[in-house]
Design an enzyme around this catalytic site. Structure first.
Site, PDB file in Angstrom:
ATOM      1  N   LYS A  94      50.367 -50.952  18.137  1.00 17.36           N
ATOM      2  CA  LYS A  94      51.322 -51.256  19.215  1.00 17.36           C
ATOM      3  C   LYS A  94      50.653 -51.111  20.585  1.00 17.36           C
ATOM      4  CE  LYS A  94      54.773 -52.318  16.897  1.00 17.36           C
ATOM      5  NZ  LYS A  94      55.691 -52.573  16.114  1.00 17.36           N
TER       6      LYS A  94
ATOM      7  N   LYS B 154      50.398 -59.394   8.321  1.00 22.25           N
ATOM      8  CA  LYS B 154      51.533 -59.487   7.401  1.00 22.25           C
ATOM      9  C   LYS B 154      52.633 -60.380   7.963  1.00 22.25           C
ATOM     10  CE  LYS B 154      54.226 -55.642   9.099  1.00 22.25           C
ATOM     11  NZ  LYS B 154      55.526 -55.163   8.753  1.00 22.25           N
TER      12      LYS B 154
ATOM     13  N   LYS C 194      58.792 -59.812  11.634  1.00 21.27           N
ATOM     14  CA  LYS C 194      59.938 -60.372  12.347  1.00 21.27           C
ATOM     15  C   LYS C 194      59.517 -61.036  13.649  1.00 21.27           C
ATOM     16  CE  LYS C 194      63.323 -57.017  10.807  1.00 21.27           C
ATOM     17  NZ  LYS C 194      62.614 -55.759  11.143  1.00 21.27           N
TER      18      LYS C 194
HETATM   19  P1  ADP Z   1      59.125 -55.910  10.492  1.00 17.07           P
HETATM   20  O1  ADP Z   1      57.755 -55.270  10.372  1.00 17.07           O
HETATM   21  O2  ADP Z   1      59.134 -57.282  10.014  1.00 17.07           O
HETATM   22  O3  ADP Z   1      59.762 -55.731  11.829  1.00 17.07           O
HETATM   23  P2  ADP Z   1      60.603 -53.637   9.529  1.00 17.07           P
HETATM   24  O4  ADP Z   1      59.590 -52.849  10.264  1.00 17.07           O
HETATM   25  O5  ADP Z   1      61.991 -53.527  10.013  1.00 17.07           O
HETATM   26  O6  ADP Z   1      60.080 -55.146   9.491  1.00 17.07           O
HETATM   27  O7  ADP Z   1      60.551 -53.307   7.986  1.00 17.07           O
HETATM   28  C1  ADP Z   1      61.662 -53.179   7.133  1.00 17.07           C
HETATM   29  C2  ADP Z   1      61.161 -53.024   5.716  1.00 17.07           C
HETATM   30  O8  ADP Z   1      60.461 -54.196   5.299  1.00 17.07           O
HETATM   31  C3  ADP Z   1      60.167 -51.864   5.523  1.00 17.07           C
HETATM   32  O9  ADP Z   1      60.447 -51.232   4.290  1.00 17.07           O
HETATM   33  C4  ADP Z   1      58.835 -52.537   5.470  1.00 17.07           C
HETATM   34  O10 ADP Z   1      57.907 -51.829   4.689  1.00 17.07           O
HETATM   35  C5  ADP Z   1      59.177 -53.855   4.817  1.00 17.07           C
HETATM   36  N1  ADP Z   1      58.233 -54.908   5.231  1.00 17.07           N
HETATM   37  C6  ADP Z   1      58.108 -55.451   6.461  1.00 17.07           C
HETATM   38  N2  ADP Z   1      57.165 -56.411   6.489  1.00 17.07           N
HETATM   39  C7  ADP Z   1      56.671 -56.468   5.214  1.00 17.07           C
HETATM   40  C8  ADP Z   1      55.690 -57.277   4.570  1.00 17.07           C
HETATM   41  N3  ADP Z   1      55.053 -58.243   5.216  1.00 17.07           N
HETATM   42  N4  ADP Z   1      55.450 -57.065   3.255  1.00 17.07           N
HETATM   43  C9  ADP Z   1      56.130 -56.122   2.576  1.00 17.07           C
HETATM   44  N5  ADP Z   1      57.074 -55.336   3.110  1.00 17.07           N
HETATM   45  C10 ADP Z   1      57.353 -55.494   4.411  1.00 17.07           C
END
Ligand code: ADP
Ligand code: TRP
Length: 333
Positions: free
Chosen positions: A113, A196, A199
């Site tokens: 970040k 990865k 969002k």
């Molecule tokens: P993002 O990183 O997309 O903002 P969040 O941080 O809110 O998503 O993550 C919510 C859930 O989704 C967590 O349990 C996280 O481990 C899972 N998650 C997010 N991105 C991935 C990914 N690319 N592959 C697998 N799990 C993911």
């Protein structure tokens, strides 16, 4: 027999994607039958990037709708907004006293970040893992279904729990473990091979549960591939492994086997594989997208779900804070 306590959260920072689905939500849906589940929208966590207030609210409603559309049943679990549980920030404050600046600065997600938003390295970003620990420990959960990217945060939650227990010489908080289904916790990579699915980053190479059929097709046809293997049974590069993972998650086993054989025999045609994957993905995402859109039309219903979810999540939060206050010595009356 008492059911095991489970907690997990998703930040309300945008549209949910396949990583959220396969990394987290799919496990929520499996666990809701036999566990005591607390699933929440991590709206406080979303504040680190100072979202527009109207947008934040819509994002919260959407996360709720998309979780339900994916199979989560608010009758079976407590589905709530983090900010509706005032005991979470109270526990966060208590745990902050046990968290060290040095260990927080070393967390890879924090360092990422700092690199991504050097103009906004706020204290909330630094103490993100402490708030996450409070989310989990507030219900004294033992299992946490999360994707691979969250394993380190979970380890920190265990450390804070152990530190609290050691300080007050009591096993007050259990040490929460990552929940794994039959396979390892998954990580879905971005289709361009850069990091990865997420969002807010890699949006053109991330498949969202809200993407329409043609958008899904286009994104998959543009996925990164290479010339194909030049010797039998070669190791797959990460971005190819990721395509196979997506195929395995959405197509029938015989189709996955067919393309795996083609890969191992060096006669794979990625164009065909992508077409196949695109159609399987469209079939997979469509019902979720349609159901979520339907649910979002009725904001009153979503508000009611959140309110009832908070009512379910308060009692154990209140009990934990009462216990923690007593142990710390802040019980004066
Ligand atoms: P993002 O990183 O997309 O903002 P969040 O941080 O809110 O998503 O993550 C919510 C859930 O989704 C967590 O349990 C996280 O481990 C899972 N998650 C997010 N991105 C991935 C990914 N690319 N592959 C697998 N799990 C993911
Ligand atoms: N930090 C998690 C993520 O970025 C979201 C989250 C917040 C969470 N609090 C949690 C996940 C508690 C599990 C348990 O994905």
């Amino acid at each position: 027999m008492n059911k095991e306590i489970v907690v997990s959260g998703i930040r309300s920072t945008g549209y949910l994607h396949l990583g959220n689905y396969f990394g987290a939500i799919q496990n929520y849906v499996k666990m809701q039958e036999e566990h005591n589940c607390y699933f929440f929208v991590a709206d406080y966590h979303a504040l680190t990037t100072h979202p527009d207030p109207k947008e934040l609210k819509q994002n919260v409603y959407r996360v709720v709708a998309e979780n339900i559309a994916s199979g989560l049943d608010p009758e079976k679990v407590a589905l709530y907004a983090q900010s509706d549980i005032p005991e979470i920030p109270e526990l966060y404050l208590m745990l902050n006293m046990l968290a060290y600046k040095g260990e927080l600065e070393k967390v890879p997600t924090f360092k990422d970040k700092v690199r991504l938003q050097p103009e906004n390295v706020n204290a909330g970003l630094l103490t993100y893992p402490v708030l996450m620990a409070a989310d989990i420990l507030i219900h004294r959960a033992v299992k946490v279904p999360v994707g691979k990217d969250q394993e380190q945060h979970l380890e920190m939650a265990r450390n804070f729990a152990a530190r609290f227990n050691a300080r007050y010489s009591i096993d007050f908080f259990p040490e929460p473990q990552v929940y794994r289904s039959n396979q390892d916790t998954v990580k879905i990579l971005s289709l361009d091979g850069n990091g990865k699915m997420s969002k807010s980053e890699n949006v053109n190479a991330t498949i969202y549960l809200n993407d329409d059929d043609d958008t899904i097709r286009k994104k998959i046809m543009k996925a990164k591939t290479d010339q194909g293997p030049s010797e039998p049974n070669a190791e797959m590069p990460d971005f190819i492994k990721n395509m196979f993972l997506l195929l395995q998650l959405t197509a029938t086993p015989d189709i996955t086997a067919q393309y795996t054989n083609a890969y191992n025999n060096c006669n794979i045609r990625y164009g065909d594989m992508k077409k196949q994957l695109a159609e399987d993905m469209v079939t997979f995402v469509r019902p979720i997208r349609e159901r979520a859109a339907e649910l979002q039309k009725d904001e009153n219903a979503i508000r009611k779900i959140l309110k009832e979810g908070a009512e379910k999540a308060r009692p154990s939060s209140i009990a934990t804070i009462a216990g923690a206050r007593k142990l710390i010595g802040i019980n004066y009356y």
